[in-house]
Design a protein around this motif. Sequence first.
Motif, short mmCIF file in Angstrom:
data_model
loop_
_atom_site.label_atom_id
_atom_site.label_comp_id
_atom_site.label_asym_id
_atom_site.label_seq_id
_atom_site.Cartn_x
_atom_site.Cartn_y
_atom_site.Cartn_z
N SER A 65 88.85 35.97 19.62
CA SER A 65 89.36 36.58 18.31
C SER A 65 89.82 35.72 17.14
O SER A 65 90.28 34.70 17.38
CB SER A 65 90.86 37.38 18.68
OG SER A 65 91.05 38.14 17.71
N SER A 66 89.24 36.19 16.01
CA SER A 66 89.46 35.62 14.74
C SER A 66 88.99 34.09 14.69
O SER A 66 89.53 33.55 13.83
CB SER A 66 90.78 35.65 14.26
OG SER A 66 91.50 36.82 14.42
N SER A 67 87.74 33.91 15.25
CA SER A 67 87.22 32.83 15.42
C SER A 67 86.20 32.56 14.04
O SER A 67 85.48 31.63 13.78
CB SER A 67 86.43 32.31 16.58
OG SER A 67 85.63 33.17 16.85
N GLY A 68 85.97 33.78 13.33
CA GLY A 68 84.81 33.72 12.27
C GLY A 68 83.51 33.87 12.60
O GLY A 68 82.78 33.39 12.01
N LYS A 69 83.30 34.61 13.65
CA LYS A 69 81.96 34.98 14.44
C LYS A 69 81.09 35.56 13.55
O LYS A 69 80.09 35.38 13.17
CB LYS A 69 82.02 35.50 15.74
CG LYS A 69 82.70 34.70 16.64
CD LYS A 69 82.79 35.48 18.11
CE LYS A 69 83.17 36.76 18.13
NZ LYS A 69 84.76 36.89 17.93
N THR A 70 81.90 36.44 12.70
CA THR A 70 80.94 37.43 12.12
C THR A 70 80.24 36.80 10.67
O THR A 70 79.21 36.94 10.33
CB THR A 70 81.77 38.88 11.57
OG1 THR A 70 82.28 39.42 12.63
CG2 THR A 70 80.96 39.78 10.74
N THR A 71 81.09 36.17 10.17
CA THR A 71 80.54 35.26 8.96
C THR A 71 79.68 34.30 9.42
O THR A 71 78.66 33.71 8.73
CB THR A 71 81.78 34.68 8.18
OG1 THR A 71 82.58 35.83 7.58
CG2 THR A 71 81.35 33.94 7.00
N PHE A 72 80.19 33.54 10.55
CA PHE A 72 79.13 32.40 11.03
C PHE A 72 77.82 32.98 11.23
O PHE A 72 76.82 32.52 10.83
CB PHE A 72 79.78 31.87 12.19
CG PHE A 72 78.68 30.69 12.72
CD1 PHE A 72 78.45 29.60 12.50
CD2 PHE A 72 78.24 31.37 14.04
CE1 PHE A 72 77.34 28.72 13.07
CE2 PHE A 72 77.09 30.44 14.75
CZ PHE A 72 76.84 29.30 14.20
N CYS A 73 77.78 34.07 11.85
CA CYS A 73 76.49 34.97 12.09
C CYS A 73 75.67 35.12 10.82
O CYS A 73 74.55 35.10 10.83
CB CYS A 73 76.80 36.18 13.05
SG CYS A 73 75.31 37.13 13.52
N LYS A 74 76.58 35.67 9.71
CA LYS A 74 75.73 35.82 8.56
C LYS A 74 75.09 34.61 7.84
O LYS A 74 74.00 34.49 7.27
CB LYS A 74 76.54 36.75 7.56
CG LYS A 74 76.88 38.20 8.19
CD LYS A 74 77.97 38.45 7.20
CE LYS A 74 78.32 40.09 7.65
NZ LYS A 74 77.26 41.04 7.86
#
Length: 555
Positions: free
Chosen positions: A299-308
């Motif tokens: 959780s809150s590892s920044g996966k979403t922005t990293f993915c983008k």
Amino acid sequence: MIMKQVLQIRCKNNKKSLKVPIGSTLSDIYRENNLQMTYGPVSAKVNNKVEGLHYRVYHNKDVEYLDLHAPSGIRTYTRSLFLVLCKAVHDLYPGSSVVIDIPVSNGYYCNLKLGHAVTPDDVRRIRIRMQEIIDARLPIQRFETTTEEAVEMFNRLGDGQKAKLLRSSGTLYSVYYVLDDYKDYYYGSMLTDTGQIHLFGLEPYFDGVLLRIPSAQDPSRLGELIRQDKMFEVFKEHHRWQGILGIKTVGDFNEAVKKGFSTDLINVSEALQEKKISQIADTIASRKEIRVVLIAGPSSSGKTTFCKRLSVQLLASGVKPVQISLDDYFVHREDTPKDENGELDYESIHALNIPLINEQFNALFRGEEVELPKYNFQTGMSEKSGKKLHLDENNVLVVEGIHGLNPLLTAQIPDEKKFKIYASALTTILLDDHNYIPTTDNRLLRRIVRDYKYRGCSAQETIHRWPSVRAGEGRWIFPYQEQADVMFNTAMLFELAVIKPQAEEVLEQVPENCEEYAEAYRLRKFLRYFSPLPFRALPPTSLLREFLGGSSFKY
């Protein structure tokens, strides 16, 4: 006859009130209460603030004693064990130093600077000396002095990093600890004597040692030693980056900010991170057999922005990414597994339709067209979305979710078609050489700010849910992290300084009369060490903007 003044203590452990002399320590009060704790007490909550058992009471208080099953209790035990290690090295190798560096393999990697390469015999001698110090039941004495005097003392002792941290803390008074002839500073409460340490391990680990601590689940045994070589190398890589910037500790960072170098720190840190993402994209593009990129992390590892950001770099490398959300592959609510409390367990991998995932992904890889599912969170039903998908030759699926590295998720997909990435916020900057920063604190602060800004959740609610979030991570994410092809550290050298202004404002809203206040208070004290930076200085593509706002990406 002089009457001795007394005050009232309400003990939460046995729900009894007790009259005690004014100035009694928490240790005194524990004995008066006739409490029995197998693995404690190691510290206590006093009006919902964690204090060491040295603490003296001068007013009526609510007290709850903590043992090694409590996160605050294990932190107190671990800090005290750090002190014993440093004292043992000090005794055996005068003029040497210890850096308590990396939380890894259910322990702590410590870099010993002995003047020669660390040998198995060195480790054996240190372990024996530590046990001697523990068996002697030496008192761990707590002293408070002006910060100015503490800075002068640590400079005199040759500990410039500690002096630098305290000088930049902005406090009038500082606490330090004395063990026999050894003086040190630790952030947080400590045990009252070394005899309270009942178990530890020390063994060679790479070019240093691994200090092992009791398991939080079963304090009668050490935590299981799990090799985490990939994670260890990620920490080491970031230490090399910090070497480029000349920043090792928070004291170094605060000095750099004071001298006006904050923009340089932000720009270089962001550039190093973007360079790493570009290298990952180049690796994927060079391997034509890869058809799906699986991104997992806590959780809150920044996966979403990293993915983008990875998707942008893949496009720049000639690969066209197609993002798929695992949330649309939930099974019907009535088929969702339940946890030990009988609640629906959406964290379980079995909450996903694994056969459908494998069936559709393999069909896409064969060049077939599929209709993607859509999960209706209102009705709890998996529905047809009407969205058709077909992969061209230069397309790669990019799949982000907590189960991305679990072999069960893509069991029917050939390994050569998969590229697995583990993303997490692995904090590498130290407060000083003996005070590391827990990676979980970094992620919790990110989540507190994001939940408040974008999900309408108070800091109290986020802190309350955090233990169950962590339990799910321990069950479904951490066991598979070393199976990743690449680990990516989303933590930024400067990020706690940028998070500080927003986090403090939210944490101050947690009321003192609730259980979550203790954690909110601890985090506020911790953030005090950082010189604040405005988040407006971040570029719009910064990973931190996922939590702080102002991102150029749409979420």
